[in-house]
Design a protein around this motif. Structure first.
Motif, PDB file in Angstrom:
ATOM      1  N   HIS A 189      50.238  40.041  41.472  1.00  0.00           N
ATOM      2  CA  HIS A 189      50.961  40.435  40.188  1.00  0.00           C
ATOM      3  C   HIS A 189      50.201  41.742  39.866  1.00  0.00           C
ATOM      4  O   HIS A 189      49.213  41.944  40.230  1.00  0.00           O
ATOM      5  CB  HIS A 189      50.575  39.589  39.224  1.00  0.00           C
ATOM      6  N   ASP A 190      50.985  42.627  38.965  1.00  0.00           N
ATOM      7  CA  ASP A 190      50.499  43.843  38.899  1.00  0.00           C
ATOM      8  C   ASP A 190      49.311  44.030  37.556  1.00  0.00           C
ATOM      9  O   ASP A 190      49.720  44.486  36.683  1.00  0.00           O
ATOM     10  CB  ASP A 190      51.700  44.954  38.744  1.00  0.00           C
ATOM     11  N   ALA A 191      48.527  43.459  37.819  1.00  0.00           N
ATOM     12  CA  ALA A 191      47.285  43.450  37.032  1.00  0.00           C
ATOM     13  C   ALA A 191      46.010  43.307  37.764  1.00  0.00           C
ATOM     14  O   ALA A 191      46.102  43.278  38.900  1.00  0.00           O
ATOM     15  CB  ALA A 191      47.525  42.054  36.288  1.00  0.00           C
ATOM     16  N   ALA A 192      44.866  43.514  37.221  1.00  0.00           N
ATOM     17  CA  ALA A 192      43.587  43.627  37.789  1.00  0.00           C
ATOM     18  C   ALA A 192      43.228  42.565  38.778  1.00  0.00           C
ATOM     19  O   ALA A 192      43.100  42.956  39.834  1.00  0.00           O
ATOM     20  CB  ALA A 192      42.590  44.065  36.585  1.00  0.00           C
ATOM     21  N   GLN A 193      42.969  41.511  38.074  1.00  0.00           N
ATOM     22  CA  GLN A 193      42.695  39.982  38.769  1.00  0.00           C
ATOM     23  C   GLN A 193      43.240  39.031  38.440  1.00  0.00           C
ATOM     24  O   GLN A 193      42.845  38.074  37.529  1.00  0.00           O
ATOM     25  CB  GLN A 193      41.124  40.038  38.824  1.00  0.00           C
ATOM     26  N   PRO A 194      44.624  38.950  38.606  1.00  0.00           N
ATOM     27  CA  PRO A 194      45.370  37.746  37.865  1.00  0.00           C
ATOM     28  C   PRO A 194      45.343  36.553  38.608  1.00  0.00           C
ATOM     29  O   PRO A 194      45.044  36.522  39.787  1.00  0.00           O
ATOM     30  CB  PRO A 194      46.986  38.176  38.120  1.00  0.00           C
ATOM     31  N   ALA A 195      45.470  35.460  37.950  1.00  0.00           N
ATOM     32  CA  ALA A 195      45.314  34.012  38.549  1.00  0.00           C
ATOM     33  C   ALA A 195      46.309  33.174  38.044  1.00  0.00           C
ATOM     34  O   ALA A 195      46.792  33.008  36.795  1.00  0.00           O
ATOM     35  CB  ALA A 195      43.822  33.709  37.915  1.00  0.00           C
ATOM     36  N   ALA A 196      46.343  32.032  38.802  1.00  0.00           N
ATOM     37  CA  ALA A 196      47.100  31.022  38.475  1.00  0.00           C
ATOM     38  C   ALA A 196      45.754  29.931  38.241  1.00  0.00           C
ATOM     39  O   ALA A 196      44.730  30.138  38.520  1.00  0.00           O
ATOM     40  CB  ALA A 196      47.658  30.332  39.796  1.00  0.00           C
ATOM     41  N   VAL A 197      46.219  28.821  37.605  1.00  0.00           N
ATOM     42  CA  VAL A 197      45.199  27.948  37.020  1.00  0.00           C
ATOM     43  C   VAL A 197      45.385  26.329  37.534  1.00  0.00           C
ATOM     44  O   VAL A 197      46.491  25.982  37.525  1.00  0.00           O
ATOM     45  CB  VAL A 197      45.124  27.979  35.498  1.00  0.00           C
ATOM     46  N   VAL A 198      44.261  25.831  37.985  1.00  0.00           N
ATOM     47  CA  VAL A 198      44.303  24.549  38.378  1.00  0.00           C
ATOM     48  C   VAL A 198      43.218  23.786  37.466  1.00  0.00           C
ATOM     49  O   VAL A 198      42.116  24.234  37.231  1.00  0.00           O
ATOM     50  CB  VAL A 198      44.065  24.167  39.602  1.00  0.00           C
ATOM     51  N   VAL A 199      43.779  22.700  36.575  1.00  0.00           N
ATOM     52  CA  VAL A 199      43.113  21.929  35.732  1.00  0.00           C
ATOM     53  C   VAL A 199      42.950  20.582  36.176  1.00  0.00           C
ATOM     54  O   VAL A 199      44.055  19.972  36.544  1.00  0.00           O
ATOM     55  CB  VAL A 199      43.383  22.009  34.252  1.00  0.00           C
ATOM     56  N   THR A 200      41.767  20.122  36.455  1.00  0.00           N
ATOM     57  CA  THR A 200      41.551  18.492  36.982  1.00  0.00           C
ATOM     58  C   THR A 200      40.913  17.781  36.016  1.00  0.00           C
ATOM     59  O   THR A 200      39.650  18.361  35.505  1.00  0.00           O
ATOM     60  CB  THR A 200      40.596  18.940  38.424  1.00  0.00           C
ATOM     61  N   SER A 201      41.185  16.459  35.621  1.00  0.00           N
ATOM     62  CA  SER A 201      40.642  15.721  35.025  1.00  0.00           C
ATOM     63  C   SER A 201      39.249  15.074  35.959  1.00  0.00           C
ATOM     64  O   SER A 201      39.355  14.686  37.154  1.00  0.00           O
ATOM     65  CB  SER A 201      41.398  14.433  34.483  1.00  0.00           C
TER      66      SER A 201
END
Length: 265
Positions: A117-129
């Motif tokens: 993506h055209d941002a500095a350090q973009p991320a998707a997120v994974v959240v785990t219980s």
């Protein structure tokens, strides 16, 4: 695990993940007053939020972040590049998290995955219980589907995925050529067709719910995005629930617009 969006789209993005007594927000694109109102509609007090995870520094994801942090003192978890771009957030509230590393707070762990993506350090997120092992993946700003993201999103219980635009609507719509090119580029936003590509890769019979997010108000429609995703999911093992997030209301049970849903396990 419970998930709901407080806003999702090109104007603002905020989401809530709740695991036991642990509550985190993903992104801070709305001001404190709206966030407090929509959290209240979901039965959550802003002071009970443990942290806010930020995917990238674009204004629709951080517009209300500094004010909310000043008011409620939330830690801000993001990559170094994103934290550098969120300049109004005090450094003492920063929690830097590198891609592929995990950060634990309360009853969950958070992992950030690199996305184009055209941002500095973009991320998707994974959240785990940490108790049940339930996993939620969220990716709302990316221009193409990578093997890295597909691998990170394997065996999810919940998936929140950008379905930004219909390619035909974008091409024939009101946006000028330069903006159309930016959106359609490899560092722009996913089309309904590209979203289908990732759904084909990660859908399985254990995936309970899919929420389509970050829909363009100009270049997409919920019915169009839902139809495209439904057609793809029919050819997979997916037997869960499919829905759409919206920009102006939340996806909790108090939401006023039909067709929305809250994810809960």
């Amino acid at each position: 695990m419970r998930f709901c969006t407080l806003a999702s789209g090109s104007k603002a993005n905020v989401a809530l993940v709740e695991i036991g007594s642990t509550r985190i927000l993903i992104d801070g694109g709305r001001g404190p007053r709206t966030v407090a109102k929509r959290l209240a509609e979901a039965g959550v007090a802003p002071a009970s939020i443990d942290a806010v995870v930020v995917t990238h520094e674009h204004i629709d994801h951080v517009k209300g972040l500094a004010q909310a942090v000043a008011r409620w003192g939330w830690p801000v978890v993001a990559t170094e590049g994103t934290l550098a771009g969120a300049r109004d957030v005090p450094v003492e509230r920063h929690v830097s998290l590198a891609y592929g590393r995990s950060w634990t707070i309360g009853a969950c762990t958070v992992e950030l995955v690199a996305v184009p993506h055209d941002a500095a350090q973009p991320a998707a997120v994974v959240v785990t219980s940490t108790r049940s092992g339930a996993r939620l993946g969220l990716a709302t700003d990316l221009g193409e589907v990578s093997d890295m993201l597909s691998a990170a999103f394997e065996r999810l219980d919940f998936l929140v995925l950008e379905s930004n635009h219909c390619e035909m609507m974008l091409r024939d719509g009101p946006y000028p050529p330069f903006l159309q090119a930016r959106i359609a580029s490899g560092t722009g936003h996913l089309s309904n067709r590209q979203t289908g590509t990732l759904l084909q890769r990660v859908a399985h019979k254990g995936l309970r719910q899919v929420m389509l997010a970050h829909l363009s108000q100009q270049n997409n429609e919920p019915a169009v995005a839902m139809a495209a995703a439904t057609a793809v999911l029919k050819g997979t093992g997916f037997r869960g629930t499919l829905g759409c997030a919206a920009q102006d209301v939340g996806t909790h049970p108090g939401a006023r617009r039909g067709g929305q849903m809250e994810m809960a396990l």
